[in-house]
Design a protein around this motif. Sequence first.
Motif, PDB file in Angstrom:
ATOM      1  N   GLY A   1     -10.206 -13.596 -29.904  1.00 40.77           N
ATOM      2  CA  GLY A   1      -9.375 -14.439 -30.038  1.00 40.77           C
ATOM      3  C   GLY A   1     -10.652 -15.982 -29.531  1.00 40.77           C
ATOM      4  O   GLY A   1     -10.272 -16.704 -28.292  1.00 40.77           O
ATOM      5  N   VAL A   2     -11.387 -15.806 -30.624  1.00 40.84           N
ATOM      6  CA  VAL A   2     -12.812 -17.769 -30.002  1.00 40.84           C
ATOM      7  C   VAL A   2     -12.131 -18.410 -30.340  1.00 40.84           C
ATOM      8  O   VAL A   2     -11.631 -18.552 -31.424  1.00 40.84           O
ATOM      9  CB  VAL A   2     -14.023 -17.566 -31.100  1.00 40.84           C
ATOM     10  N   GLY A   3     -11.376 -19.243 -29.235  1.00 36.40           N
ATOM     11  CA  GLY A   3     -10.732 -20.878 -28.907  1.00 36.40           C
ATOM     12  C   GLY A   3      -9.815 -20.642 -28.743  1.00 36.40           C
ATOM     13  O   GLY A   3      -9.729 -21.691 -27.229  1.00 36.40           O
ATOM     14  N   LEU A   4      -9.455 -19.720 -28.211  1.00 33.59           N
ATOM     15  CA  LEU A   4      -8.250 -19.676 -27.137  1.00 33.59           C
ATOM     16  C   LEU A   4      -8.385 -18.108 -26.395  1.00 33.59           C
ATOM     17  O   LEU A   4      -8.473 -18.431 -24.989  1.00 33.59           O
ATOM     18  CB  LEU A   4      -7.215 -18.180 -28.020  1.00 33.59           C
ATOM     19  N   ALA A   5      -9.147 -17.278 -26.260  1.00 35.62           N
ATOM     20  CA  ALA A   5      -9.469 -16.582 -24.753  1.00 35.62           C
ATOM     21  C   ALA A   5     -11.421 -16.146 -25.158  1.00 35.62           C
ATOM     22  O   ALA A   5     -11.391 -16.280 -23.681  1.00 35.62           O
ATOM     23  CB  ALA A   5      -9.333 -15.201 -25.390  1.00 35.62           C
ATOM     24  N   TYR A   6     -11.659 -16.912 -25.666  1.00 35.77           N
ATOM     25  CA  TYR A   6     -13.223 -16.637 -25.498  1.00 35.77           C
ATOM     26  C   TYR A   6     -14.361 -18.223 -26.327  1.00 35.77           C
ATOM     27  O   TYR A   6     -13.369 -18.265 -27.164  1.00 35.77           O
ATOM     28  CB  TYR A   6     -14.092 -15.738 -26.178  1.00 35.77           C
ATOM     29  N   SER A   7     -15.336 -18.903 -25.848  1.00 40.21           N
ATOM     30  CA  SER A   7     -15.956 -19.580 -26.298  1.00 40.21           C
ATOM     31  C   SER A   7     -17.507 -19.026 -26.423  1.00 40.21           C
ATOM     32  O   SER A   7     -17.867 -17.641 -26.144  1.00 40.21           O
ATOM     33  CB  SER A   7     -15.938 -21.038 -25.247  1.00 40.21           C
ATOM     34  N   LEU A   8     -17.994 -19.976 -27.654  1.00 43.21           N
ATOM     35  CA  LEU A   8     -19.338 -18.880 -28.441  1.00 43.21           C
ATOM     36  C   LEU A   8     -19.820 -19.119 -27.080  1.00 43.21           C
ATOM     37  O   LEU A   8     -20.597 -20.826 -26.354  1.00 43.21           O
ATOM     38  CB  LEU A   8     -20.079 -19.918 -29.046  1.00 43.21           C
ATOM     39  N   GLU A   9     -21.654 -18.025 -27.021  1.00 37.95           N
ATOM     40  CA  GLU A   9     -22.573 -18.939 -26.125  1.00 37.95           C
ATOM     41  C   GLU A   9     -23.753 -18.469 -26.212  1.00 37.95           C
ATOM     42  O   GLU A   9     -23.857 -17.317 -27.035  1.00 37.95           O
ATOM     43  CB  GLU A   9     -22.245 -17.688 -24.741  1.00 37.95           C
ATOM     44  N   GLU A  10     -24.290 -19.241 -26.717  1.00 36.26           N
ATOM     45  CA  GLU A  10     -26.013 -19.354 -27.746  1.00 36.26           C
ATOM     46  C   GLU A  10     -26.978 -18.444 -26.417  1.00 36.26           C
ATOM     47  O   GLU A  10     -27.003 -19.248 -25.160  1.00 36.26           O
ATOM     48  CB  GLU A  10     -26.369 -20.469 -28.142  1.00 36.26           C
ATOM     49  N   VAL A  11     -27.694 -17.561 -27.269  1.00 35.89           N
ATOM     50  CA  VAL A  11     -28.583 -16.250 -25.990  1.00 35.89           C
ATOM     51  C   VAL A  11     -29.807 -16.309 -26.214  1.00 35.89           C
ATOM     52  O   VAL A  11     -29.459 -16.102 -28.302  1.00 35.89           O
ATOM     53  CB  VAL A  11     -27.581 -15.589 -24.996  1.00 35.89           C
ATOM     54  N   VAL A  12     -30.514 -16.023 -26.267  1.00 36.82           N
ATOM     55  CA  VAL A  12     -31.694 -15.230 -26.336  1.00 36.82           C
ATOM     56  C   VAL A  12     -31.620 -13.830 -25.922  1.00 36.82           C
ATOM     57  O   VAL A  12     -31.784 -13.352 -24.828  1.00 36.82           O
ATOM     58  CB  VAL A  12     -33.146 -15.834 -26.075  1.00 36.82           C
ATOM     59  N   VAL A  13     -31.614 -12.837 -27.135  1.00 34.86           N
ATOM     60  CA  VAL A  13     -31.602 -11.727 -26.673  1.00 34.86           C
ATOM     61  C   VAL A  13     -33.189 -11.211 -26.540  1.00 34.86           C
ATOM     62  O   VAL A  13     -33.683 -10.948 -27.492  1.00 34.86           O
ATOM     63  CB  VAL A  13     -30.746 -11.027 -27.958  1.00 34.86           C
ATOM     64  N   ASN A  14     -32.878 -10.024 -25.395  1.00 32.68           N
ATOM     65  CA  ASN A  14     -34.675  -9.775 -25.515  1.00 32.68           C
ATOM     66  C   ASN A  14     -34.471  -7.915 -26.800  1.00 32.68           C
ATOM     67  O   ASN A  14     -33.667  -7.326 -25.721  1.00 32.68           O
ATOM     68  CB  ASN A  14     -35.198  -9.188 -24.670  1.00 32.68           C
ATOM     69  N   THR A  15     -35.002  -7.943 -27.332  1.00 35.74           N
ATOM     70  CA  THR A  15     -34.540  -6.487 -28.359  1.00 35.74           C
ATOM     71  C   THR A  15     -35.535  -5.644 -27.452  1.00 35.74           C
ATOM     72  O   THR A  15     -36.895  -5.915 -27.312  1.00 35.74           O
ATOM     73  CB  THR A  15     -34.746  -6.147 -29.193  1.00 35.74           C
ATOM     74  N   TYR A  16     -35.061  -4.461 -27.159  1.00 33.24           N
ATOM     75  CA  TYR A  16     -35.514  -3.024 -26.475  1.00 33.24           C
ATOM     76  C   TYR A  16     -37.237  -2.426 -27.774  1.00 33.24           C
ATOM     77  O   TYR A  16     -38.016  -2.258 -26.972  1.00 33.24           O
ATOM     78  CB  TYR A  16     -34.875  -1.210 -26.773  1.00 33.24           C
TER      79      TYR A  16
END
Length: 220
Positions: free
Chosen positions: A127-142
């Motif tokens: 439900g992107v656009g209805l329920a969720y919006s997109l967030e850009e993040v930086v992921v630190n992998t293990y």
Amino acid sequence: MQTASLLFLNTYSAFMYTGNRLDTGLEQHLNCKGKADDILRFGRVRYFAFGSNMNPGVLQGLRQVKPIKACPGFVKEYKLAFNLLGTPGIEPSFASAEPSDKEDDELHGVLFTLTRLDWEKVARTEGVGLAYSLEEVVVNTYQGSKLQAVTLRTKPGPLRAPFGKDIQPSEGYLDLLIQGAEYYNLNKEYKDKLRSIRPNPAVLVNTKNMYRFLGINVSN
């Protein structure tokens, strides 16, 4: 039918795509190799999952999304929230990635590399656009890499819990997160944190049985 009920049905209609079970070959993709400095490259999308999509029975088994790569990681200064409204008495809330004002807060999850078509399937069924919006993040992998990705944050509006409060999810929904965290061997402290979350006492149905009916095995 109330908007919340419609959201619940829309979100979990994705679980009815197929009765196929987990492809155990996913384990060979647990290592993230290579780096890219953008989210979308060569028709692929990096998606950071922190909720039920961490569970391979949900993402791969029932949504029929088959990750190209998957590895655990975390996003700094973000936290897990349960502020997307669901259906009262059944599934009161769903998870969201929320910025935190605490420097030591970390949101742990799984960084998936998806084809563009699979990403579109995730976005549509979530439900992107209805329920969720997109967030850009930086992921630190293990493994020590830092990679840009997109994740999901509850969109402001009528489906977001008011006053910045969380609403406790059901026990069955929490189990989906815990199982996903176990499968991908997330940080022990974070797994303990998930286990410490108390399920919503106002749930009127056995959500563990509900998810079993949808083809997802949850713990006893």
